[in-house]
Design a protein around this motif. Structure first.
Motif, PDB file in Angstrom:
ATOM      1  N   SER A   1     -36.787 -25.816 -35.047  1.00 44.06           N
ATOM      2  CA  SER A   1     -37.339 -27.055 -35.606  1.00 44.06           C
ATOM      3  C   SER A   1     -38.017 -27.917 -34.555  1.00 44.06           C
ATOM      4  CB  SER A   1     -36.237 -27.875 -36.275  1.00 44.06           C
ATOM      5  OG  SER A   1     -35.412 -28.496 -35.309  1.00 44.06           O
ATOM      6  N   GLN A   2     -37.847 -27.574 -33.289  1.00 38.80           N
ATOM      7  CA  GLN A   2     -38.396 -28.400 -32.217  1.00 38.80           C
ATOM      8  C   GLN A   2     -39.895 -28.584 -32.415  1.00 38.80           C
ATOM      9  OE1 GLN A   2     -36.844 -27.365 -28.460  1.00 38.80           O
ATOM     10  NE2 GLN A   2     -38.011 -28.901 -27.370  1.00 38.80           N
TER      11      GLN A   2
ATOM     12  N   ARG B   1     -35.505 -35.213 -35.601  1.00 40.96           N
ATOM     13  CA  ARG B   1     -36.517 -34.587 -36.462  1.00 40.96           C
ATOM     14  C   ARG B   1     -36.801 -35.410 -37.717  1.00 40.96           C
ATOM     15  NH1 ARG B   1     -38.950 -32.674 -33.019  1.00 40.96           N
ATOM     16  NH2 ARG B   1     -37.536 -33.964 -31.873  1.00 40.96           N
TER      17      ARG B   1
ATOM     18  N   SER C   1     -41.204 -30.271 -34.886  1.00 41.54           N
ATOM     19  CA  SER C   1     -41.462 -30.577 -36.296  1.00 41.54           C
ATOM     20  C   SER C   1     -40.770 -31.875 -36.688  1.00 41.54           C
ATOM     21  CB  SER C   1     -40.934 -29.450 -37.186  1.00 41.54           C
ATOM     22  OG  SER C   1     -41.555 -28.232 -36.881  1.00 41.54           O
ATOM     23  N   GLU C   2     -41.249 -32.481 -37.767  1.00 45.30           N
ATOM     24  CA  GLU C   2     -40.633 -33.677 -38.333  1.00 45.30           C
ATOM     25  C   GLU C   2     -40.679 -33.592 -39.849  1.00 45.30           C
ATOM     26  OE1 GLU C   2     -41.391 -37.430 -35.389  1.00 45.30           O
ATOM     27  OE2 GLU C   2     -43.002 -36.920 -36.788  1.00 45.30           O
TER      28      GLU C   2
END
Length: 167
Positions: A79-80, A128, A82-83
């Motif tokens: 997920s790094q 996130r 991403s938001e």
């Protein structure tokens, strides 16, 4: 939530590795998503993150069985960068309350909390969400780690902690 974790070998892109799952948290994720959607949050605005690949697989299976195909489910690592407007973070790790040490050694914490002792992973998991973050986990166990204890104390001061049974 005081769930029960299990381990299983999970195949990755490069090899097999042991990974953790907590089915009580898997089911709690679904309850939280249902509550968010009832509150008018669009399913595509929700993501579920977890440090463990086995948990990710089980959450995806459960959500697909419930018809929630538009919800992103990822490991914290993937997920790094991403938001999402809303993030549900499933921490997975749990032990019975009577097995939690009062003053645990680092090795005990590493064994019981695994990835959750890594400040980088904690930071990525917590940052996130743009509008709302929900953390599902065993608060008694998480409090063994200073980072999590400080975070939970902060949320407690805001009245932002609830027991899964009351949800």
């Amino acid at each position: 939530i005081e769930g029960e974790e299990s381990m299983q070998s999970v195949t990755t892109d490069t090899a097999g590795a042991n990974s953790c799952c907590n089915m009580d948290e898997v089911h709690q994720v679904t309850k939280v998503i249902e509550a968010l959607v009832r509150g008018r949050v669009r399913p595509e605005d929700i993501a579920v993150l977890t440090p463990y690949r086995y948990q990710m697989i089980k959450i995806k299976e459960n959500l697909e069985a419930e018809g929630w195909n538009e919800i992103a489910v990822n490991t914290i690592v993937t997920s790094q960068g991403s938001e999402w407007p809303y993030v549900i973070l499933s921490t997975v790790r749990s032990v019975p309350r009577n097995e939690i040490e009062d003053n645990p050694w680092n090795a005990w914490m590493q064994e019981r909390l695994g990835f959750l002792t890594d400040p980088h992973q904690v930071n990525v998991g917590l940052t996130r969400a743009k509008n709302g973050l929900i953390i599902i986990g065993n608060g008694y166990l998480l409090r063994c780690n200073k980072i999590w204890a400080d975070l939970l104390d902060h949320y407690q001061s805001l009245g932002a902690i609830t027991d899964s049974k009351s949800f």
